[in-house]
Write a protein that holds these residues in place. Structure first.
Motif, PDB file in Angstrom:
ATOM      1  N   THR A  26       0.845  -1.197   0.000  1.00 29.06           N
ATOM      2  CA  THR A  26       0.000   0.000   0.000  1.00 29.06           C
ATOM      3  C   THR A  26       0.874   1.239   0.000  1.00 29.06           C
ATOM      4  N   HIS A  27       1.353   1.598  -1.168  1.00 30.29           N
ATOM      5  CA  HIS A  27       2.204   2.772  -1.300  1.00 30.29           C
ATOM      6  C   HIS A  27       1.430   4.073  -1.152  1.00 30.29           C
ATOM      7  N   ASP A  28       0.110   3.992  -1.316  1.00 33.50           N
ATOM      8  CA  ASP A  28      -0.677   5.209  -1.267  1.00 33.50           C
ATOM      9  C   ASP A  28      -1.164   5.542   0.138  1.00 33.50           C
ATOM     10  N   ARG A  29      -0.787   4.757   1.151  1.00 30.21           N
ATOM     11  CA  ARG A  29      -1.179   5.074   2.518  1.00 30.21           C
ATOM     12  C   ARG A  29      -0.426   6.301   2.991  1.00 30.21           C
ATOM     13  N   LEU A  30      -1.115   7.127   3.718  1.00 29.90           N
ATOM     14  CA  LEU A  30      -0.504   8.334   4.253  1.00 29.90           C
ATOM     15  C   LEU A  30       0.346   7.994   5.465  1.00 29.90           C
ATOM     16  N   PRO A  31       1.480   8.662   5.602  1.00 24.45           N
ATOM     17  CA  PRO A  31       2.265   8.446   6.817  1.00 24.45           C
ATOM     18  C   PRO A  31       1.534   9.075   8.002  1.00 24.45           C
ATOM     19  N   GLU A  32       1.773   8.514   9.178  1.00 26.70           N
ATOM     20  CA  GLU A  32       1.184   9.098  10.377  1.00 26.70           C
ATOM     21  C   GLU A  32       1.902  10.418  10.655  1.00 26.70           C
ATOM     22  N   PRO A  33       1.156  11.494  10.824  1.00 27.84           N
ATOM     23  CA  PRO A  33       1.795  12.786  11.078  1.00 27.84           C
ATOM     24  C   PRO A  33       2.279  12.875  12.517  1.00 27.84           C
ATOM     25  N   ASP A  34       3.294  13.730  12.736  1.00 30.72           N
ATOM     26  CA  ASP A  34       3.675  13.993  14.117  1.00 30.72           C
ATOM     27  C   ASP A  34       2.673  14.999  14.686  1.00 30.72           C
ATOM     28  N   ALA A  35       2.778  15.268  15.979  1.00 33.83           N
ATOM     29  CA  ALA A  35       1.785  16.122  16.643  1.00 33.83           C
ATOM     30  C   ALA A  35       1.734  17.518  16.032  1.00 33.83           C
ATOM     31  N   ASP A  36       2.889  18.068  15.650  1.00 32.07           N
ATOM     32  CA  ASP A  36       2.916  19.425  15.096  1.00 32.07           C
ATOM     33  C   ASP A  36       2.210  19.509  13.740  1.00 32.07           C
ATOM     34  N   LEU A  37       2.520  18.574  12.864  1.00 32.98           N
ATOM     35  CA  LEU A  37       1.880  18.575  11.547  1.00 32.98           C
ATOM     36  C   LEU A  37       0.404  18.197  11.674  1.00 32.98           C
ATOM     37  N   ALA A  38       0.084  17.319  12.622  1.00 36.97           N
ATOM     38  CA  ALA A  38      -1.318  16.948  12.848  1.00 36.97           C
ATOM     39  C   ALA A  38      -2.129  18.158  13.288  1.00 36.97           C
ATOM     40  N   LEU A  39      -1.554  18.975  14.179  1.00 35.00           N
ATOM     41  CA  LEU A  39      -2.247  20.193  14.602  1.00 35.00           C
ATOM     42  C   LEU A  39      -2.452  21.123  13.412  1.00 35.00           C
ATOM     43  N   ALA A  40      -1.430  21.295  12.608  1.00 36.34           N
ATOM     44  CA  ALA A  40      -1.550  22.171  11.440  1.00 36.34           C
ATOM     45  C   ALA A  40      -2.636  21.663  10.497  1.00 36.34           C
ATOM     46  N   ALA A  41      -2.685  20.358  10.278  1.00 38.19           N
ATOM     47  CA  ALA A  41      -3.711  19.780   9.402  1.00 38.19           C
ATOM     48  C   ALA A  41      -5.108  19.962  10.001  1.00 38.19           C
ATOM     49  N   LEU A  42      -5.219  19.837  11.314  1.00 37.96           N
ATOM     50  CA  LEU A  42      -6.512  20.070  11.963  1.00 37.96           C
ATOM     51  C   LEU A  42      -6.948  21.522  11.811  1.00 37.96           C
ATOM     52  N   LEU A  43      -6.010  22.442  11.921  1.00 42.69           N
ATOM     53  CA  LEU A  43      -6.346  23.856  11.747  1.00 42.69           C
ATOM     54  C   LEU A  43      -6.863  24.100  10.334  1.00 42.69           C
ATOM     55  N   VAL A  44      -6.221  23.477   9.366  1.00 37.24           N
ATOM     56  CA  VAL A  44      -6.662  23.611   7.970  1.00 37.24           C
ATOM     57  C   VAL A  44      -8.047  22.987   7.797  1.00 37.24           C
ATOM     58  N   ARG A  45      -8.229  21.796   8.360  1.00 35.69           N
ATOM     59  CA  ARG A  45      -9.540  21.125   8.248  1.00 35.69           C
ATOM     60  C   ARG A  45     -10.634  21.979   8.854  1.00 35.69           C
ATOM     61  N   LEU A  46     -10.341  22.581   9.979  1.00 34.54           N
ATOM     62  CA  LEU A  46     -11.312  23.441  10.645  1.00 34.54           C
ATOM     63  C   LEU A  46     -11.629  24.665   9.793  1.00 34.54           C
ATOM     64  N   ALA A  47     -10.612  25.279   9.223  1.00 32.75           N
ATOM     65  CA  ALA A  47     -10.829  26.461   8.381  1.00 32.75           C
ATOM     66  C   ALA A  47     -11.641  26.105   7.133  1.00 32.75           C
ATOM     67  N   ARG A  48     -11.478  24.913   6.635  1.00 37.86           N
ATOM     68  CA  ARG A  48     -12.204  24.476   5.439  1.00 37.86           C
ATOM     69  C   ARG A  48     -13.605  23.943   5.747  1.00 37.86           C
ATOM     70  N   ALA A  49     -13.911  23.708   7.015  1.00 38.03           N
ATOM     71  CA  ALA A  49     -15.165  23.042   7.404  1.00 38.03           C
ATOM     72  C   ALA A  49     -16.409  23.765   6.917  1.00 38.03           C
ATOM     73  N   ASP A  50     -16.371  25.087   6.851  1.00 44.87           N
ATOM     74  CA  ASP A  50     -17.557  25.842   6.427  1.00 44.87           C
ATOM     75  C   ASP A  50     -17.605  26.073   4.923  1.00 44.87           C
ATOM     76  N   GLY A  51     -16.658  25.486   4.196  1.00 42.46           N
ATOM     77  CA  GLY A  51     -16.642  25.629   2.740  1.00 42.46           C
ATOM     78  C   GLY A  51     -16.026  26.921   2.251  1.00 42.46           C
ATOM     79  N   ASP A  52     -15.495  27.738   3.160  1.00 44.55           N
ATOM     80  CA  ASP A  52     -14.890  29.016   2.790  1.00 44.55           C
ATOM     81  C   ASP A  52     -13.520  29.115   3.454  1.00 44.55           C
ATOM     82  N   TYR A  53     -12.489  28.734   2.737  1.00 45.93           N
ATOM     83  CA  TYR A  53     -11.116  28.765   3.241  1.00 45.93           C
ATOM     84  C   TYR A  53     -10.537  30.133   2.903  1.00 45.93           C
TER      85      TYR A  53
END
Length: 158
Positions: A26-53
């Motif tokens: 499974t080469h297409d599996r995403l690597p597990e992010p570290d806590a710092d990158l995971a937080l950044a990704a969560l911030l992005v997900r949250l900003a995108r949640a309302d459909g207006d980034y």
């Protein structure tokens, strides 16, 4: 109509195909992010949640990352760019909260939720999708609704 020999061949091919897919690398599996990158990704997900980034949210994410990790503005923007790609590919939010829980003490998670509320409220409006994601994230991080509400109130007072 398929005869018994044809049906047997068909079933054998179907199982062979299934086994190949299950055992293939499974080469297409995403690597597990570290806590710092995971937080950044969560911030992005949250900003995108309302459909207006929006640019306001992007700027706020960069600011949170720069302050939290003592990054230059360019380094914070680069981290956000990596987080945007990771967030887009990740099927769920659990992988991010798991990485944060593993890498962050419970006492520090309330501060992280406060940073997340600062992103959710960056556009000066509450959105149901953002509220729902914040409830989920706070719960997955082991925080209560009350702790999340207190974090939100601290952001509101600014």
């Amino acid at each position: 109509m398929i005869g018994s020999a044809g049906l047997k061949t068909y079933i054998c091919r179907m199982f062979d195909s299934l086994l190949r897919r299950l055992t293939a690398p499974t080469h297409d599996r995403l690597p597990e992010p570290d806590a710092d990158l995971a937080l950044a990704a969560l911030l992005v997900r949250l900003a995108r949640a309302d459909g207006d980034y929006s640019s306001v949210e992007i700027s706020r994410i960069d600011k949170v990352l720069a302050v939290r990790h003592a990054l230059t503005p360019a380094a914070a923007a680069e981290m956000r760019t990596q987080a945007e790609a990771l967030e887009q590919e990740a099927p769920d939010t659990v992988r991010f909260t798991r990485a944060i829980k593993e890498g962050t003490a419970i006492e520090e998670r309330a501060e992280l939720v406060q940073a997340m509320w600062s992103i959710a409220l960056a556009d000066n409006r509450r959105d149901a999708a953002e509220d729902q994601l914040m409830r989920l994230v706070a719960n997955l991080l082991g925080l209560t609704d009350q702790q999340s509400a207190l974090a939100r109130q601290k952001v509101d007072k600014r």
